[in-house]
Design an enzyme around this catalytic site. Structure first.
Site, short mmCIF file in Angstrom:
data_model
loop_
_atom_site.label_atom_id
_atom_site.label_comp_id
_atom_site.label_asym_id
_atom_site.label_seq_id
_atom_site.Cartn_x
_atom_site.Cartn_y
_atom_site.Cartn_z
N TYR A 146 0.86 -1.19 0.00
CA TYR A 146 0.00 0.00 0.00
C TYR A 146 0.89 1.24 0.00
CZ TYR A 146 -3.41 3.48 1.59
OH TYR A 146 -4.21 4.58 1.71
N ASP A 241 9.37 2.55 -0.70
CA ASP A 241 8.37 3.14 0.18
C ASP A 241 8.70 2.75 1.61
OD1 ASP A 241 6.19 3.85 1.72
OD2 ASP A 241 4.70 3.18 0.26
N LYS A 274 5.51 8.86 8.87
CA LYS A 274 5.28 8.34 10.22
C LYS A 274 6.36 8.76 11.22
CE LYS A 274 2.40 4.56 8.54
NZ LYS A 274 1.10 5.12 8.94
#
Length: 434
Positions: A146, A241, A274
């Site tokens: 994702y 990612d 994050k």
């Protein structure tokens, strides 16, 4: 009917009248596991308290950012100082430079960094940059990974490599994803075939090196080596990612782990989120100077954001990175996380429950399977009904894990021996009931 005295339920009922599904991000709705979401009132260290005042040991940590635990004094102080100076300016600040320098200092692949506000924005921008830098259109991604909810990324595998993928969300026209090729994670044969068929047209291959949205699935070293080789051979960019793994699995991210096993390894572009914001809305993408200078205002690839590099968010992120950069931080965090997984595995074995687990740094995943899966199809073999019983059994005992079978978990530096022991004790009771 007697009105519910559960304030979480009252808030959820109220929220559903004004917010779609009652939540501002779908996984929070507990649709996968059933029941009522917990509405958090406050958090401190390894715990949070819900609307009824009940305390939980928190293993999602805002889905990864809270690597220090909630309310770390040094981070709180840095944020309070920043707030006093101003919330947002729409102009550059020195702290933006400091944060970019701090990231580049521990991630050699990032010679230049652009700050944004979310992981979705960073991934979307990295893909645009890859397409602009290569002059190509096609994108390779992997099923189960994702990268945010940008249109071209909401796609599932089609019937064959020549047909590309199919949209997974309403509102995404088929023509938007016609350039997206979706492959099976860790499948070397498919990878080879995709580049043989489309190599000259592929702008980039985007991958989660540890897929945190399949729970926790690592890309094999040989597979990652071949990703790097094929991208280099065909002139495509390898995009890592690391929204989840960046500063979570180690100071240099997952790319540092692969560099230890693959001589000279580094991605072309990296996407971070994050932990880099410490819990504030902040993300970044970066890479070599020659590629990053294709971005506006220097180059033709446009990207902008009013709140990019927000002074409060950068203060939070910089203070967090300063703490995780201290000697021994990741050794301690990694040992703690491995210890938790080993004790849970032992408890499951004792109860005769199929169980396997993996972890890196402060990120972990476990499956109710006899062995670790290597791709999304294998993850899907997990007994969902049994997982839901495990989730609610732990929740009832004050242990909060991800309310979905396919999400990784996170341990923070604030989790101590007592929290680990309480978690294992709760798990033993639930495993026995399973």
């Amino acid at each position: 009917m007697t009105p519910s005295t559960d304030r979480n339920q009252q808030l959820f009922d109220r929220a559903r009248r004004i917010i779609p599904g009652g939540v501002n991000s779908p996984v929070r709705a507990f649709r996968a596991v059933g029941g009522t979401p917990r509405f958090v009132q406050r958090a401190q260290g390894p715990h949070f308290w819900d609307a009824d005042g009940r305390r939980y040991i928190d293993y999602i940590g805002s889905w990864g950012p809270m690597i220090l635990g909630h309310g770390h004094p040094a981070v709180v102080e840095a944020v309070q100082r920043a707030v006093r100076d101003g919330f947002s300016f729409g102009a550059p600040t020195e702290r933006e430079i400091e944060l970019a320098e701090a990231v580049a200092a521990v991630m050699p692949a990032l010679e230049m960094v652009r700050l944004v506000s979310s992981g979705t924005e960073a991934a979307m921008s990295a893909i645009r940059l890859a397409r602009g830098a290569t002059g190509r259109s096609k994108l390779v991604k992997f099923e189960g990974c994702y990268h945010g909810h940008a249109d071209s990324l909401l796609v599932k595998a089609g019937s064959g490599l020549a047909t590309f993928g199919n949209p997974t969300s309403a509102g995404v026209p088929a023509e938007v994803v016609q350039h997206t090729i979706v492959l099976e994670y860790n499948n070397l044969a498919q990878l080879e075939e995709a580049f043989a068929l489309h190599g000259r047209d592929i702008a980039c291959l985007m991958i989660e090196p540890i897929a945190g949205n399949m729970n926790f699935v690592r890309a094999g070293v040989d597979f990652m080596r071949r990703c790097r080789e094929l991208c280099t051979q065909h002139g495509a960019l390898l995009v890592f990612d690391e929204v989840m793994t960046g500063f979570r699995v180690g100071l240099g991210g997952a790319q540092a782990h692969y560099a230890q096993q693959i001589p000279g390894f580094r991605p072309d572009l990296s996407v971070l989120g994050k932990v880099i914001g410490g819990g504030m809305p902040l993300a970044a993408f970066g890479g070599p100077r020659a590629i990053m200078e294709q971005l506006a205002p220097l180059g033709p690839v446009y990207q902008a954001g009013t709140l990019s590099g927000n002074p409060v968010a950068t203060a939070c992120g910089l203070a967090t990175l300063q703490e995780v950069g201290k000697p021994g931080f990741y050794e301690s965090l990694g040992a703690k996380t491995r210890g938790l997984m080993e004790q849970l595995a032992a408890a499951a074995r004792q109860a005769g429950v199929p169980f396997c687990a993996d972890s890196e740094g402060g990120m972990f995943g476990f499956f109710l399977l006899p062995q670790l899966p290597r791709n999304y199809g294998e993850v899907m073999k997990t007994d969902g009904a049994r997982f839901n019983k495990l989730f609610h059994g732990l929740l009832d005992r004050g242990v909060y894990i991800a309310p979905a079978l396919y999400e990784a978990g996170f341990v923070s530096a604030a989790h101590g021996e007592q929290e680990i022991a309480e978690t294992v004790a709760a798990a033993k009771e639930v495993f026995a009931a399973l």
